[in-house]
Design a protein around this motif. Sequence first.
Motif: not given
Length: 232
Positions: A2-4, A212
Amino acid sequence: MINKVVENADVAINDISDGAVLMLGGFGLCGIPENCILALLKKGVKDLTCISNNAGVDDFGIGLMLKARQVKKMISSYVGENAEFERQLLSGELEVDLIPQGTLAERIRAGGAGIPAFFTPAGVGTEVAEGKEVRSFGGKQYLMELWLRADFALIKAWKGDTAGNLIFKGTARNFSPMMAAAGKITIAEVEELVPAGELDPNCIHTPGIYVKRIFEGKNYEKRIEKITVSKN
């Protein structure tokens, strides 16, 4: 993976609303989330509960939010260098929970570790113990303290990657790793953002699982809270 990454502080704090409980990393002015604080100031959210070791100074850090009357309650350890914080405390305009520094750190750590309460000798026999449970262990009195958790944890690191892994530099590490674990949503601003895989895994202080959102900050002032110089 996931690219946050988000574009900037304004995007990162966009869903922080009135009445939110925030943790803000930093010790004095060392390692504070400068960009996030300015974005909150611009957004104008109010009635905030801020969990932070202290409240910066009058014209920088959380002190700016206090001056703008965005903070309803401070949960902290030190008032010292912020005259407006002191004034609002003494006048009753600001709710304040003053907590021994070690207890504050442990309550935050407990929140991140999922430990709802613990016992400590700090504060026994003082005003800190009022209304709290006291037990004896091994012939010594201990005070029960509850964990601290937050809707959002706002922290600042030296370097991070797109997966949210963080490296802090020196004393700027302070409360931030514990807060990252104790916030429901952790927002990290970093001085340098690199692609995932570029950081040495052995050097990572906060794993990306706790983060996140992450963005590369700008225009860091890195002020010194109180400068003392010698005449020699």
